[in-house]
Design a protein around this motif. Structure first.
Motif, PDB file in Angstrom:
ATOM      1  N   GLY A   3      31.569  34.405  23.859  1.00  7.52           N
ATOM      2  CA  GLY A   3      32.335  33.170  23.886  1.00  7.52           C
ATOM      3  C   GLY A   3      33.822  33.399  23.869  1.00  7.52           C
ATOM      4  O   GLY A   3      34.598  32.450  23.945  1.00  7.52           O
ATOM      5  N   GLY A   4      34.315  34.656  23.757  1.00 13.34           N
ATOM      6  CA  GLY A   4      35.743  34.915  23.705  1.00 13.34           C
ATOM      7  C   GLY A   4      36.374  34.756  25.066  1.00 13.34           C
ATOM      8  O   GLY A   4      35.705  34.617  26.086  1.00 13.34           O
ATOM      9  N   HIS A   5      37.709  34.801  25.103  1.00 15.29           N
ATOM     10  CA  HIS A   5      38.429  34.673  26.361  1.00 15.29           C
ATOM     11  C   HIS A   5      38.169  35.891  27.227  1.00 15.29           C
ATOM     12  O   HIS A   5      38.320  37.024  26.786  1.00 15.29           O
ATOM     13  CB  HIS A   5      39.933  34.534  26.106  1.00 15.29           C
ATOM     14  N   CYS A   6      37.759  35.654  28.488  1.00 11.98           N
ATOM     15  CA  CYS A   6      37.566  36.744  29.433  1.00 11.98           C
ATOM     16  C   CYS A   6      38.868  36.981  30.186  1.00 11.98           C
ATOM     17  O   CYS A   6      39.637  36.055  30.436  1.00 11.98           O
ATOM     18  CB  CYS A   6      36.448  36.408  30.429  1.00 11.98           C
ATOM     19  N   ALA A   7      39.089  38.206  30.559  1.00 12.53           N
ATOM     20  CA  ALA A   7      40.271  38.509  31.358  1.00 12.53           C
ATOM     21  C   ALA A   7      40.164  37.779  32.680  1.00 12.53           C
ATOM     22  O   ALA A   7      39.098  37.772  33.310  1.00 12.53           O
ATOM     23  CB  ALA A   7      40.375  40.009  31.587  1.00 12.53           C
ATOM     24  N   PRO A   8      41.259  37.128  33.110  1.00 14.38           N
ATOM     25  CA  PRO A   8      41.211  36.391  34.374  1.00 14.38           C
ATOM     26  C   PRO A   8      40.825  37.303  35.532  1.00 14.38           C
ATOM     27  O   PRO A   8      41.215  38.456  35.595  1.00 14.38           O
ATOM     28  CB  PRO A   8      42.638  35.863  34.524  1.00 14.38           C
ATOM     29  N   GLY A   9      40.048  36.787  36.418  1.00 13.13           N
ATOM     30  CA  GLY A   9      39.634  37.563  37.581  1.00 13.13           C
ATOM     31  C   GLY A   9      38.325  37.055  38.114  1.00 13.13           C
ATOM     32  O   GLY A   9      37.624  36.282  37.459  1.00 13.13           O
ATOM     33  N   ARG A  10      38.027  37.554  39.301  1.00 12.33           N
ATOM     34  CA  ARG A  10      36.784  37.090  39.939  1.00 12.33           C
ATOM     35  C   ARG A  10      35.563  37.537  39.159  1.00 12.33           C
ATOM     36  O   ARG A  10      34.555  36.826  39.094  1.00 12.33           O
ATOM     37  CB  ARG A  10      36.745  37.602  41.376  1.00 12.33           C
ATOM     38  N   ALA A  11      35.606  38.738  38.577  1.00 10.31           N
ATOM     39  CA  ALA A  11      34.468  39.212  37.781  1.00 10.31           C
ATOM     40  C   ALA A  11      34.260  38.322  36.564  1.00 10.31           C
ATOM     41  O   ALA A  11      33.124  37.989  36.205  1.00 10.31           O
ATOM     42  CB  ALA A  11      34.697  40.655  37.343  1.00 10.31           C
ATOM     43  N   ALA A  12      35.372  37.909  35.921  1.00  8.52           N
ATOM     44  CA  ALA A  12      35.265  37.011  34.768  1.00  8.52           C
ATOM     45  C   ALA A  12      34.687  35.667  35.187  1.00  8.52           C
ATOM     46  O   ALA A  12      33.855  35.089  34.478  1.00  8.52           O
ATOM     47  CB  ALA A  12      36.639  36.823  34.137  1.00  8.52           C
ATOM     48  N   ARG A  13      35.127  35.165  36.329  1.00  3.72           N
ATOM     49  CA  ARG A  13      34.594  33.894  36.817  1.00  3.72           C
ATOM     50  C   ARG A  13      33.101  33.995  37.081  1.00  3.72           C
ATOM     51  O   ARG A  13      32.332  33.088  36.739  1.00  3.72           O
ATOM     52  CB  ARG A  13      35.337  33.470  38.076  1.00  3.72           C
ATOM     53  N   LEU A  14      32.678  35.103  37.682  1.00 10.44           N
ATOM     54  CA  LEU A  14      31.266  35.298  37.972  1.00 10.44           C
ATOM     55  C   LEU A  14      30.451  35.356  36.681  1.00 10.44           C
ATOM     56  O   LEU A  14      29.379  34.742  36.582  1.00 10.44           O
ATOM     57  CB  LEU A  14      31.074  36.580  38.781  1.00 10.44           C
ATOM     58  N   ARG A  15      30.960  36.077  35.683  1.00  7.05           N
ATOM     59  CA  ARG A  15      30.242  36.169  34.405  1.00  7.05           C
ATOM     60  C   ARG A  15      30.140  34.800  33.736  1.00  7.05           C
ATOM     61  O   ARG A  15      29.101  34.442  33.189  1.00  7.05           O
ATOM     62  CB  ARG A  15      30.960  37.154  33.476  1.00  7.05           C
TER      63      ARG A  15
END
Length: 215
Positions: A3-15
């Motif tokens: 639930g923590g903040h994911c690093a911005p990026g396409r991989a984060a969006r996909l996750r």
């Protein structure tokens, strides 16, 4: 799921999209389970009411015959009849598992017979009372099993409802907010990349189209 903040990026969006899908699907499955649990609870509750009514009827019948027997033979006849009663009843519970919930399904009751070396009760009413109280024991066991099954299913309904509430009210909105944040960051980054790309094209076009030097 994290639930923590994911690093911005396409991989984060996909996750995040995958996590949101899993959470939503899980909530839907729990909703379905809750619906089925409600149906099972309704059926078990009807069984419980029937068992309760049967137990009360048995108790009334037994008390009626006992009173008649005492009126006919007196208290000494009741004491003599009780002296020959068998030992404690043996109750065997059959269990079943439904919707991931283990609960009583049925009971088998063995009520020991009267000791062979003792005389039968002194009058017919006490004989009927003895038989009636054997039925009281059997009906009480069935009632207890039905009541236990209802309570177990009710507890599972409560747990399932809490899990759905956590997913719907907290976890899914949290994932959605994080996904929206990542989407905004990516959109801004893509916009900035597009601006830089246009400027680079404009610069190369300007350099390539300028006057050439004289020989």
């Amino acid at each position: 799921m994290n639930g923590g903040h994911c690093a911005p990026g396409r991989a984060a969006r996909l996750r995040l999209r995958r996590s949101l899908h899993v959470a939503s699907h899980g909530a839907d499955l729990l909703d379905r389970k809750l619906h089925l649990l409600h149906r099972e609870h309704d059926a078990l509750s009807r069984t419980q009411r029937d068992c309760a009514a049967g137990w009360r009827a048995c108790v009334t019948d037994a008390e009626t015959w006992l009173l008649r027997g005492v009126v006919i033979g007196g208290e000494h006849a009741l004491i003599a009849a009780a002296a020959g009663a068998g030992g404690p009843a043996v109750v065997t519970v059959e269990w079943t598992t439904s919707l991931g919930v283990r609960r009583p399904a049925s009971v088998a009751v063995q009520v020991p017979p009267r000791a062979p070396d003792t005389a039968a009760p002194g009058n017919t009413a006490l004989v009927r009372a003895e038989a009636a109280y054997r039925e009281v024991v059997r009906s009480a066991a069935s009632y207890a099993a039905a009541q236990s099954a209802v309570r177990i299913v009710e507890a599972e309904m409560s747990r399932t409802q809490r899990r759905v509430r956590v997913l719907r009210r907290h976890w899914i909105p949290r994932l959605q907010r994080e996904l929206d944040r990542v989407e905004r960051v990516l959109e801004q980054a893509e916009h900035e990349d597009a601006v830089r790309l246009r400027r680079a094209h404009a610069w190369h076009g300007h350099v390539g189209g300028g006057p050439t030097g004289r020989g």
